[in-house]
Design an enzyme around this catalytic site. Sequence first.
Site, short mmCIF file in Angstrom:
data_model
loop_
_atom_site.label_atom_id
_atom_site.label_comp_id
_atom_site.label_asym_id
_atom_site.label_seq_id
_atom_site.Cartn_x
_atom_site.Cartn_y
_atom_site.Cartn_z
CB THR B 15 -3.68 -9.25 -1.24
OG1 THR B 15 -3.79 -9.00 0.16
CG2 THR B 15 -2.86 -10.50 -1.46
N GLY B 16 -3.34 -5.64 -1.53
CA GLY B 16 -4.13 -4.41 -1.47
C GLY B 16 -4.54 -3.99 -2.88
CB ILE B 18 -0.79 -1.29 -5.26
CG1 ILE B 18 -1.04 0.20 -5.00
CG2 ILE B 18 0.45 -1.52 -6.09
CD1 ILE B 18 -0.58 1.12 -6.08
CB CYS B 131 0.30 7.61 -7.44
SG CYS B 131 -0.15 8.38 -5.87
CG ASN B 271 -4.73 6.99 -7.13
OD1 ASN B 271 -5.72 6.92 -7.85
ND2 ASN B 271 -4.77 6.65 -5.85
#
Lengths: 338, 300
Positions: B15-16, B18, B131, B271
Amino acid sequence: MEEVTESKVVLYDPTLRDGHHAVRHQLDADQLRAYATAADQAGVPVVEVGHGNGLGASSHQLGQAKLSDDEMLTVVRESLTRSRMGVFLAPGWGTGADLAGAVARGADVVRIAAHCSQADVAERHLGEARAAGVEAQAVLLMSHMIGPAELAEQCALLISYGAQAVGIMDSAGHYLPTDVTTRITAVTRAVGEVPVIFHGHNNLGLAMANSLAAVTAGATVIDGCARGFGAGAGNAQLEVLAAVLQRTGHPTGIDLHQLLAAADIAEARLMSAPPTIDSISLVSGLAGVFSGFKLPVLEAARRGGVDPVDVLFELGRRQVVAGQEDQIPAVVRQLQRT
Amino acid sequence: MKEPAARLKAAVLGTGKIGMDLAERLGKSGVLECALIVGRAETSIGLHRAAELGLATMAGGITAFVEAQERFDVVFDASNAAVHTAHWDALAATGAVLVDLTPSSTGTRVVPTVNGDRAVRSSRHFNMISCGGQTAIPVLHAIAATCTPAYVEVVATAATASTGRGTRLNIDEYIATTQAAVRELTGAPRVKALLNLSPAQPEPPFRVQVTMLAPDARPGPVRAAVHAAADRVRAFAPGYAVTSCSVTGERIDVALEVTAHSSHIPDYAGNLDIINAAAVHTAERAAAALAREGATPWKR
């Protein structure tokens, strides 16, 4: 550090690391040996060695060093009998493997560097340095970009990650003494007994005044390079620091006579001329641009037919940090279009 | 490609930054739907936000996810490299298409415009590299087809605010994975990757500088290859741009910039945009390939 009295200051010597910026990372084994031997004889506590940007940094972007990290560390280790050997590692340029290699080659002090507001990028490698049993220090680069309270917070974080000394680098030579006083005061308040580091550059002619301000505000680890050999206008001058600290009642444990001899060797062997505050270095300090950009900026500006002063002010406006050397040709291209 | 009537079920681990962007991106996919987002702590801000967005959530991390044994067609892993490696076998056993966004070293390394077609035919487990890798490799691979690379350098600079804790703890893995992927997909014998995080305010866009040394570099073919490669990437990541390309003797320098084109992440976070766009693109194609073979992992 042993026998710390209230007024004692540890001089930390990055001549063979930061000085590399002034000679495009081209020091050879004889040069490293000559200076390291002399600094050791003078009783300099820590002799730092490496590419200007530290372990693992040799590259087209940051400059290719003449010697590998292994070669540099091996030569300096062999030259030191009582000085400790220091290395510098910025995550993103160097890795844990580089750190382990440096420890295997006898590094005693490992400095993990992060840009001003990014203490947490140092977390992992500080842990690795502690686990390896070396002294783990942490420094915040380009520290002028943020204020005293935030720097203090970042330094406290670094300690929570295991740093045994923490501090700030004036990578752009941008500080005035009052800037240093407020920042070091905030940091020392936040970190208790942990030694505080200051690393000054001379772009505005204030490296010595700033270092003294740092000591007065409580810093006890001060960086200095022989003859000021370092990026841009050079660093706080090591032998002058030793003399001034002696006069102001802060013993450094260094033999001044021997240190002067080491500085003479540095001038004779490491550099074509001691650093000076030339126009480009002055502008770099004013604009808040990393001092190590000086030579790449001069070369790119000459090739592109633009004014290096304009390049530096635009780099300052973009708030570039060390490692973003690709922005130098980008700015040159922008200036050519205007 | 005929769109399946029902969208395939996808789960997102992490759940960051990304993970959250992936979940939001899947909301716009015609092929996949985000059926679950998995976080570690019940109290995590990410899980809370996901729930607010109306997504099904699960706490307890990858362990809870594996134990629950719920079936998904696609699992995106945006947790972290160490956790990913530890749970690789358990995830693989579910039979789902696995898309790994951590810089671990498991799975088939895929860059959609370089080896995407081959990868989706031969594998179900994809590693999205990094990235910097997703940005650099399309042009490096295209250039390498015109000359013989001896050395490649990839320097990425991301805005501090676009990187989360996982990225900061995994910088060494970022470097190792990026270097390995560049070596594998360009054939260059020597590769170096560097990563900068910029504290500048306002935040700069994601920038990647690539340098290649090739004794037989020819300016015309290099430039043509670079611009054609960038066009192919823009088909799924519209913010991808070549800001400069020069050939001087044996040295080739290309400056790349990615800006995010998503309503949910800031423009400078290219990114996040590039790796997530590549991940969703790969998952959609893998799912479509499986559907064509009549082998959609879990028929409902």
